[in-house]
Write a protein that holds these residues in place. Structure first.
Motif, PDB file in Angstrom:
ATOM      1  N   ALA A 193      10.377 -37.787 -81.870  1.00 31.05           N
ATOM      2  CA  ALA A 193      10.652 -36.788 -80.753  1.00 31.05           C
ATOM      3  C   ALA A 193      10.858 -35.468 -81.602  1.00 31.05           C
ATOM      4  N   ILE A 194       9.903 -34.493 -81.290  1.00 34.41           N
ATOM      5  CA  ILE A 194      10.132 -33.169 -81.680  1.00 34.41           C
ATOM      6  C   ILE A 194      10.586 -32.325 -80.653  1.00 34.41           C
ATOM      7  N   THR A 195      11.785 -31.741 -80.838  1.00 31.06           N
ATOM      8  CA  THR A 195      11.880 -30.588 -79.642  1.00 31.06           C
ATOM      9  C   THR A 195      11.526 -29.121 -80.191  1.00 31.06           C
ATOM     10  N   PRO A 196      10.503 -28.717 -79.527  1.00 31.65           N
ATOM     11  CA  PRO A 196      10.135 -27.342 -79.791  1.00 31.65           C
ATOM     12  C   PRO A 196      10.874 -26.103 -79.704  1.00 31.65           C
ATOM     13  N   ASP A 197      10.790 -25.105 -80.411  1.00 32.40           N
ATOM     14  CA  ASP A 197      11.382 -24.092 -80.483  1.00 32.40           C
ATOM     15  C   ASP A 197      11.682 -23.392 -78.936  1.00 32.40           C
ATOM     16  N   GLN A 198      10.651 -23.238 -78.092  1.00 27.62           N
ATOM     17  CA  GLN A 198      10.520 -22.621 -76.979  1.00 27.62           C
ATOM     18  C   GLN A 198      10.511 -23.518 -75.871  1.00 27.62           C
TER      19      GLN A 198
ATOM     20  N   VAL B  90      11.997 -29.798 -73.623  1.00 23.45           N
ATOM     21  CA  VAL B  90      11.220 -30.812 -73.351  1.00 23.45           C
ATOM     22  C   VAL B  90      10.538 -31.391 -74.799  1.00 23.45           C
ATOM     23  N   PRO B  91      11.008 -32.680 -75.453  1.00 26.88           N
ATOM     24  CA  PRO B  91      10.478 -32.975 -76.608  1.00 26.88           C
ATOM     25  C   PRO B  91       9.076 -33.542 -76.684  1.00 26.88           C
ATOM     26  N   VAL B  92       8.181 -33.144 -77.622  1.00 22.00           N
ATOM     27  CA  VAL B  92       6.965 -33.703 -77.933  1.00 22.00           C
ATOM     28  C   VAL B  92       7.227 -35.184 -78.476  1.00 22.00           C
ATOM     29  N   VAL B  93       6.937 -36.065 -77.939  1.00 20.14           N
ATOM     30  CA  VAL B  93       6.720 -37.359 -78.463  1.00 20.14           C
ATOM     31  C   VAL B  93       5.467 -38.210 -79.036  1.00 20.14           C
ATOM     32  N   TYR B  94       5.781 -38.843 -80.172  1.00 19.56           N
ATOM     33  CA  TYR B  94       4.735 -39.585 -80.793  1.00 19.56           C
ATOM     34  C   TYR B  94       5.062 -40.890 -80.805  1.00 19.56           C
ATOM     35  N   SER B  95       4.065 -41.850 -80.290  1.00 22.15           N
ATOM     36  CA  SER B  95       4.340 -43.354 -80.123  1.00 22.15           C
ATOM     37  C   SER B  95       3.220 -44.182 -80.655  1.00 22.15           C
TER      38      SER B  95
ATOM     39  N   GLY C  72      -7.618 -51.179 -80.761  1.00 19.99           N
ATOM     40  CA  GLY C  72      -6.430 -51.806 -81.309  1.00 19.99           C
ATOM     41  C   GLY C  72      -5.262 -50.796 -81.062  1.00 19.99           C
ATOM     42  N   SER C  73      -4.256 -50.740 -81.842  1.00 22.49           N
ATOM     43  CA  SER C  73      -3.013 -50.052 -81.752  1.00 22.49           C
ATOM     44  C   SER C  73      -3.361 -48.449 -81.666  1.00 22.49           C
ATOM     45  N   VAL C  74      -2.645 -47.877 -80.910  1.00 20.88           N
ATOM     46  CA  VAL C  74      -3.045 -46.301 -81.103  1.00 20.88           C
ATOM     47  C   VAL C  74      -1.631 -45.537 -81.215  1.00 20.88           C
ATOM     48  N   LEU C  75      -2.009 -44.315 -81.758  1.00 18.76           N
ATOM     49  CA  LEU C  75      -0.740 -43.253 -82.049  1.00 18.76           C
ATOM     50  C   LEU C  75      -1.168 -42.313 -80.841  1.00 18.76           C
ATOM     51  N   MET C  76      -0.023 -42.159 -80.042  1.00 20.38           N
ATOM     52  CA  MET C  76      -0.101 -41.334 -78.824  1.00 20.38           C
ATOM     53  C   MET C  76       0.518 -40.123 -79.097  1.00 20.38           C
ATOM     54  N   ARG C  77       0.164 -39.044 -78.622  1.00 15.88           N
ATOM     55  CA  ARG C  77       1.119 -37.825 -78.490  1.00 15.88           C
ATOM     56  C   ARG C  77       1.398 -37.546 -76.999  1.00 15.88           C
ATOM     57  N   CYS C  78       2.658 -37.208 -76.498  1.00 15.62           N
ATOM     58  CA  CYS C  78       2.975 -36.862 -75.207  1.00 15.62           C
ATOM     59  C   CYS C  78       3.510 -35.401 -75.413  1.00 15.62           C
ATOM     60  N   GLY C  79       2.838 -34.299 -75.083  1.00 14.29           N
ATOM     61  CA  GLY C  79       3.115 -33.223 -75.573  1.00 14.29           C
ATOM     62  C   GLY C  79       2.119 -31.997 -74.684  1.00 14.29           C
ATOM     63  N   PRO C  80       2.330 -30.763 -74.745  1.00 16.87           N
ATOM     64  CA  PRO C  80       1.635 -29.788 -73.991  1.00 16.87           C
ATOM     65  C   PRO C  80       0.220 -29.557 -74.419  1.00 16.87           C
ATOM     66  N   SER C  81      -0.967 -29.251 -73.858  1.00 13.62           N
ATOM     67  CA  SER C  81      -2.073 -28.867 -74.247  1.00 13.62           C
ATOM     68  C   SER C  81      -2.199 -27.935 -75.055  1.00 13.62           C
ATOM     69  N   PHE C  82      -3.302 -27.528 -75.400  1.00  8.44           N
ATOM     70  CA  PHE C  82      -3.553 -26.719 -76.525  1.00  8.44           C
ATOM     71  C   PHE C  82      -4.423 -25.582 -76.037  1.00  8.44           C
TER      72      PHE C  82
ATOM     73  N   ALA D 126       9.459 -26.897 -84.635  1.00 10.26           N
ATOM     74  CA  ALA D 126      10.432 -27.373 -84.110  1.00 10.26           C
ATOM     75  C   ALA D 126      11.763 -26.819 -84.357  1.00 10.26           C
ATOM     76  N   ILE D 127      12.688 -27.174 -83.557  1.00 11.32           N
ATOM     77  CA  ILE D 127      14.008 -26.836 -83.757  1.00 11.32           C
ATOM     78  C   ILE D 127      14.762 -28.044 -84.111  1.00 11.32           C
ATOM     79  N   SER D 128      14.389 -29.108 -83.656  1.00 16.00           N
ATOM     80  CA  SER D 128      14.950 -30.418 -84.157  1.00 16.00           C
ATOM     81  C   SER D 128      14.061 -31.605 -83.911  1.00 16.00           C
ATOM     82  N   TRP D 129      14.150 -32.580 -84.541  1.00 19.05           N
ATOM     83  CA  TRP D 129      13.373 -33.833 -84.319  1.00 19.05           C
ATOM     84  C   TRP D 129      14.233 -35.052 -84.453  1.00 19.05           C
ATOM     85  N   GLN D 130      13.802 -36.224 -84.200  1.00 15.30           N
ATOM     86  CA  GLN D 130      14.403 -37.517 -84.123  1.00 15.30           C
ATOM     87  C   GLN D 130      13.671 -38.555 -84.573  1.00 15.30           C
ATOM     88  N   LEU D 131      13.695 -39.284 -85.468  1.00 15.27           N
ATOM     89  CA  LEU D 131      12.974 -40.495 -85.860  1.00 15.27           C
ATOM     90  C   LEU D 131      13.232 -41.684 -85.412  1.00 15.27           C
ATOM     91  N   ALA D 132      12.341 -42.442 -84.917  1.00 15.57           N
ATOM     92  CA  ALA D 132      12.841 -43.721 -84.003  1.00 15.57           C
ATOM     93  C   ALA D 132      13.587 -43.488 -82.917  1.00 15.57           C
TER      94      ALA D 132
END
Length: 182
Positions: A92-97, A100-105, A116-126, A67-73
């Motif tokens: 929200a994690i902004t990748p180096d390249q 568009v941020p990768v977002v965990y919610s 129950g409650s889930v941790l989700m990742r919105c981001g590119p595939s691998f 990441a080049i930057s990230w933001q909590l909450a």
């Protein structure tokens, strides 16, 4: 068969007492074995949860390392490629390249198959080597389900984030907690 004088066998009362004593010893041993198997099952479940938590923390660390930057909450943004659907954005994690941020919610599950409650990742595939394919479309995927708490804390002096995941095992009063730094 002849019985020699002076040699006696066991009386009926002695045989019944020996059988009763053997039954009590067998019942105690059986109870200990059942208790041990329940304890082993609980330990196996705890170890499996910890393994899944560590895998999730490694995924977070990998996203943060590139990441080049990230933001909590962060506040939800309409420009994010994945809908939040009632989940709270945690990171929200902004990748180096990419811009568009990768977002965990964290929040309600997208379907009834989750526990129950889930941790989700919105981001590119691998790709097959486990590297993010930044040119691929972003996808909203469940990373961890049945999660009680996610704690993210920015280090005040270093560009690091402290990560902590907490989950409960049904029937246990001790949560399973895993931590890492990314």
């Amino acid at each position: 068969m002849t019985v020699e004088p002076g040699i006696r066998g066991f009386s009926l009362l002695e045989l019944l007492l020996a059988a009763a004593l053997g039954t009590v010893v067998f019942a105690l041993a059986l109870q200990l074995l059942i208790g041990e198997s329940v304890q082993s099952g609980s330990l196996a479940q705890r170890l499996q949860l910890r393994r899944v938590q560590r895998r999730t923390l490694r995924l977070l660390q990998g996203d943060l390392s590139g990441a080049i930057s990230w933001q909590l909450a962060p506040d939800p943004s309409p420009t994010w490629p994945c809908p939040m659907r009632g989940r709270q954005p945690l990171l929200a994690i902004t990748p180096d390249q990419s811009s568009v941020p990768v977002v965990y919610s964290l929040g309600p599950a997208p379907s009834a198959i989750w526990r129950g409650s889930v941790l989700m990742r919105c981001g590119p595939s691998f790709d097959l080597d486990g590297q993010p394919r930044l040119e691929s479309p972003y996808q909203n995927r469940v990373v961890l389900d049945a999660i009680d708490a996610v704690r993210l804390e920015q280090d005040p002096a270093l560009p690091l984030v402290r990560l902590q995941l907490e989950q409960s095992i049904p029937g246990s009063d001790q949560p399973v907690i895993s931590s890492a730094v990314g």
